[in-house]
Design a protein around this motif. Structure first.
Motif, mmCIF file in Angstrom:
data_model
loop_
_atom_site.group_PDB
_atom_site.id
_atom_site.type_symbol
_atom_site.label_atom_id
_atom_site.label_comp_id
_atom_site.label_asym_id
_atom_site.label_seq_id
_atom_site.Cartn_x
_atom_site.Cartn_y
_atom_site.Cartn_z
ATOM 1 N N UNK A 114 20.554 29.855 -7.276
ATOM 2 C CA UNK A 114 21.195 28.789 -7.666
ATOM 3 C C UNK A 114 22.369 28.594 -6.935
ATOM 4 N N UNK A 115 22.250 28.115 -5.725
ATOM 5 C CA UNK A 115 23.280 27.859 -4.668
ATOM 6 C C UNK A 115 24.450 26.929 -5.126
ATOM 7 N N UNK A 116 24.094 26.025 -6.021
ATOM 8 C CA UNK A 116 24.828 25.260 -6.780
ATOM 9 C C UNK A 116 26.031 25.954 -7.324
ATOM 10 N N UNK A 117 25.856 27.098 -7.709
ATOM 11 C CA UNK A 117 26.873 27.640 -8.724
ATOM 12 C C UNK A 117 27.566 28.611 -7.785
ATOM 13 N N UNK A 118 27.218 28.900 -6.263
ATOM 14 C CA UNK A 118 27.834 29.793 -5.345
ATOM 15 C C UNK A 118 29.143 29.099 -4.961
ATOM 16 N N UNK A 119 30.418 29.662 -4.755
ATOM 17 C CA UNK A 119 31.712 29.187 -4.419
ATOM 18 C C UNK A 119 31.459 29.136 -2.971
ATOM 19 N N UNK A 120 32.357 28.065 -2.481
ATOM 20 C CA UNK A 120 32.258 27.484 -1.095
ATOM 21 C C UNK A 120 33.363 28.499 -0.529
ATOM 22 N N UNK A 121 33.292 28.735 0.885
ATOM 23 C CA UNK A 121 34.219 29.355 1.689
ATOM 24 C C UNK A 121 34.987 28.257 2.264
ATOM 25 N N UNK A 122 36.169 28.251 1.908
ATOM 26 C CA UNK A 122 37.088 26.749 2.322
ATOM 27 C C UNK A 122 37.934 27.217 3.454
ATOM 28 N N UNK A 123 37.934 26.489 4.550
ATOM 29 C CA UNK A 123 38.698 26.662 5.799
ATOM 30 C C UNK A 123 39.199 25.266 6.187
ATOM 31 N N UNK A 124 40.176 25.312 6.793
ATOM 32 C CA UNK A 124 40.851 23.839 7.177
ATOM 33 C C UNK A 124 39.824 22.952 7.820
ATOM 34 N N UNK A 125 39.484 21.741 7.000
ATOM 35 C CA UNK A 125 38.516 20.716 7.738
ATOM 36 C C UNK A 125 37.210 20.747 7.002
ATOM 37 N N UNK A 126 37.061 21.864 6.124
ATOM 38 C CA UNK A 126 35.872 21.618 5.378
ATOM 39 C C UNK A 126 35.638 22.976 4.580
ATOM 40 N N UNK A 127 34.378 23.313 4.422
ATOM 41 C CA UNK A 127 33.832 24.505 3.430
ATOM 42 C C UNK A 127 32.397 24.771 3.939
ATOM 43 N N UNK A 128 31.955 26.076 3.699
ATOM 44 C CA UNK A 128 30.605 26.313 4.003
ATOM 45 C C UNK A 128 30.240 27.240 3.043
ATOM 46 N N UNK A 129 28.816 27.237 2.912
ATOM 47 C CA UNK A 129 28.008 28.261 1.966
ATOM 48 C C UNK A 129 27.025 28.795 2.743
#
Length: 489
Positions: free
Chosen positions: A323-338
Motif C-alpha cells: 500500500x504505497x499510497x499510505x507511505x509518506x513521501x520524502x520531501x525535498x526542495x522542488x518536490x518529493x519522492x517515494x
C-alpha cells in the motif's frame, strides 16, 4: 543442293510452341517499341497520366521564383531566440507555426509539417546544440499504442514493448482499464508483473505453489507484484480502475498470457471430467473463446472472499500487494519522492521503483543507474530529458503525461519540469535496490583539486554542492530567466 522442306502447318505451330517454351523469359518477352509523344499523352479526359518525353533533362529558365518556398510570418517562443549554447527550454503553446530555430541555429520550415507534433516536441524540432549524434528513440506515447477494446464496456488494454520502442529491451508496459465489476480473467505468464494503480480501486487475488491463497483490495497509488507462473485475477471495484503493468521482458506481449478459459477449451472434456470427478454436462456452458477482460458480478466485501487452504494464507514478506499510497513521501526542495524496492516489498525481488513529484521549474537531478535500465512513465505534467550516451552522444526529448520513457543503464539523464503543473513520474528499475549515481554528490565527494583541474569550476560552486543525494533540485519557475545570458536557473 537438296530442296528445303516446307513444314506442314501443324509442324510449324509445334515449332513455335517449342521455341516459346524453351527461350528464357527475359529473351522472348521483348520490349514493345516506344510510343510516340502523342500516344504517351493520349488520354481521353482529365489531363494526362504521363508527361512528354521532352520534359527530360535541361530546360532553360525553368525556375519560377513565384513558386519558391515561402514561410508565412511566424512568432518565436519566449526563450527560443536566446543564445543556442544556453539550451533554454521553451514552449510553442502560443505559437501557431513553430519553426526549427534556436538562437542563430536552424532555419525556417516551409512545410509540409504537422504543427501539433512540433508543439509537443520542441527539443526534437529545435534541439539544444549540446545534443550530438543520434540517441536511439527513448520515448513512446502510450496513446499511440493500438488499443484492445472489449465488448459490453468491460474495459481496454494497450501496451508498449520492443515492437514500438526497440530500445526498451529489458522491460515492457501495459496500460489497462477495467470498468466497475469487470475482471482481468484468471491467468498467468512467464514474466514477472509489477503494477501501479493509476486511479480507482481493484481486488487482487492470487494463489501459489504452496497452496496458499491471497486476496486484497488496493487503490490509487498502491502496488502489486506477481512472480512468473503465479496464477492471479483482478476485479475492479465500484469506481472501476486503471493500472500500469511493468514486465521484466522487453518483448512481453499481453495477448500471450496463459488464461484459464483457453486452458479449459484446449483440454479434452473427457480429461476435464476425469480431473474434476464431474459429469461431462458440467462443462456444457464453458466460454467459447478467451475472456481476457469481461464484466462480472460486483465484488462482495473483502472478508467474504478470504480463502484459507491447507497451506494457510499468503502474508508478511510473501504478500503480493504493497500500500504505497499510505507511505509518506520524502520531501525535498522542488518536490518529493517515494521509493519502493525489495527492502520494503521483499517479494518483488528484482523490481525497484521511485514515485517522483517534480514541481514546475525543478528537476530530477543529473544521475545515472549503474545496475539497471530505467523504464519510466509520466503520470502527470510535462518535461524534457537529455540522455548522454557514453562516450560522446547526447539527445534531448520532450515528454507529456501518458508517455513511456526508457534510458539504458550508464546513460546520464535528468527530468526537467518545463510545464506549469507538477510532474508525477514513475521510475522503475530491474534491480534488488533502488540506487543511482548522483552527479552532484559525486563531485562533492571527489577531492576538489581533481574537479578543478578537470572542469575548471569555481570554488563557490564546489562549496555549494551537497554531500547528500538531492534526488530533486529546485529551480526558477521562469524557464527563460537565463535568456539574457546570466543568472542562475
Amino acid at each position: 543442293m537438296p530442296t528445303p522442306q516446307v513444314p506442314s502447318s501443324r509442324g510449324f505451330y509445334q515449332a513455335l510452341l517449342f521455341l516459346a517454351l524453351t527461350i528464357p523469359a527475359h529473351i522472348h518477352a521483348l520490349p514493345a517499341s516506344p510510343r510516340s509523344t502523342n500516344q504517351v499523352n493520349d488520354e481521353s479526359s482529365g489531363g494526362t497520366l504521363r508527361g512528354s518525353l521532352s520534359l527530360q533533362g535541361q530546360i532553360p529558365n525553368e525556375v519560377d521564383s513565384a513558386n519558391s518556398a515561402v514561410v508565412s510570418p511566424y512568432d518565436m517562443a519566449p526563450g527560443q531566440d536566446a543564445d543556442a549554447s544556453l539550451g533554454i527550454p521553451f514552449t510553442w503553446e502560443n505559437t501557431d507555426e513553430p519553426q526549427p530555430i534556436r538562437g542563430s541555429y536552424g532555419a525556417t520550415d516551409p512545410g509540409p509539417q504537422t504543427y501539433a507534433y512540433s508543439k509537443l516536441n520542441p527539443d526534437i524540432v529545435a534541439p539544444p546544440i549540446s545534443d550530438k549524434g543520434s540517441v536511439d528513440n527513448p520515448k513512446w506515447p502510450m496513446e499511440l499504442s493500438h488499443n484492445r477494446i472489449l465488448p459490453d464496456g468491460a474495459g481496454w488494454a494497450r501496451q508498449e514493448n520492443t515492437d514500438v520502442l526497440p530500445l526498451a529491451s529489458e522491460m515492457a508496459g501495459v496500460d489497462m482499464r477495467l470498468a466497475p465489476g469487470a475482471y482481468r480473467e484468471l491467468h498467468w505468464h512467464s514474466a514477472s508483473e509489477w503494477a501501479y494503480v493509476l486511479n480507482g480501486s481493484v481486488r487482487v487475488q492470487a494463489f501459489n505453489e504452496n497452496g496458499q491463497a491471497f486476496v486484497d483490495d488496493v487503490q490509487t497509488g498502491d502496488v502489486w507484484f506477481f512472480p512468473p507462473g503465479v496464477p492471479h485475477s483482478l476485479q475492479a471495484l465500484d469506481q472501476g480502475c486503471e493500472f500500469l503493468l511493468v514486465f521484466d521482458q522487453g518483448d512481453f506481449d499481453d495477448s500471450g498470457t496463459g488464461m484459464i478459459s483457453e486452458m479449459f477449451l484446449r483440454t479434452p472434456k473427457e480429461v476435464l471430467s476425469k480431473n474434476f470427478n464431474a459429469p461431462l454436462s458440467d462443462f456444457d456452458d464453458l466460454p467459447t473463446d478467451e475472456l481476457y477482460i469481461f464484466n462480472g458480478t460486483p465484488a462482495p466485501k473483502l472478508s467474504a472472499q478470504n480463502t484459507t487452504g491447507p497451506g494457510g494464507v499468503v502474508q508478511g514478506n510473501q504478500s503480493y500487494t504493497y500500500h504505497l499510497s499510505k507511505q509518506s513521501a520524502y520531501e525535498v526542495p522542488g518536490g518529493n519522492i517515494k521509493i519502493i524496492d525489495p527492502l520494503n516489498f521483499p517479494l518483488a525481488s528484482m523490481f525497484s521503483a521511485a514515485l517522483v513529484t517534480i514541481e514546475p521549474g525543478a528537476m530530477r537531478e543529473l544521475h545515472w543507474h549503474s545496475t539497471s535500465d530505467e523504464w519510466g512513465f509520466f503520470i502527470a505534467g510535462e518535461g524534457r530529458v537529455t540522455a548522454y550516451e557514453p562516450p560522446s552522444t547526447g539527445g534531448t526529448f520532450d515528454f507529456q503525461a501518458g508517455d513511456v520513457s526508457y534510458v539504458p543503464a550508464m546513460f546520464s539523464h535528468y527530468i526537467e519540469n518545463t510545464g506549469t503543473e507538477d510532474i508525477v513520474f514513475l521510475e522503475v528499475l530491474k534491480a534488488p535496490e533502488f540506487t543511482d549515481i548522483s552527479v552532484g554528490q559525486w563531485l562533492k565527494l571527489t577531492p576538489e583539486q581533481i574537479v578543478k583541474d578537470t572542469l575548471h569550476l569555481p570554488q563557490s560552486l564546489l562549496d555549494g554542492l551537497s554531500p547528500n543525494k538531492q534526488y530533486i533540485v529546485q529551480g526558477d519557475k521562469n524557464l527563460t530567466a537565463l535568456a539574457g545570458g546570466s543568472g542562475t536557473a
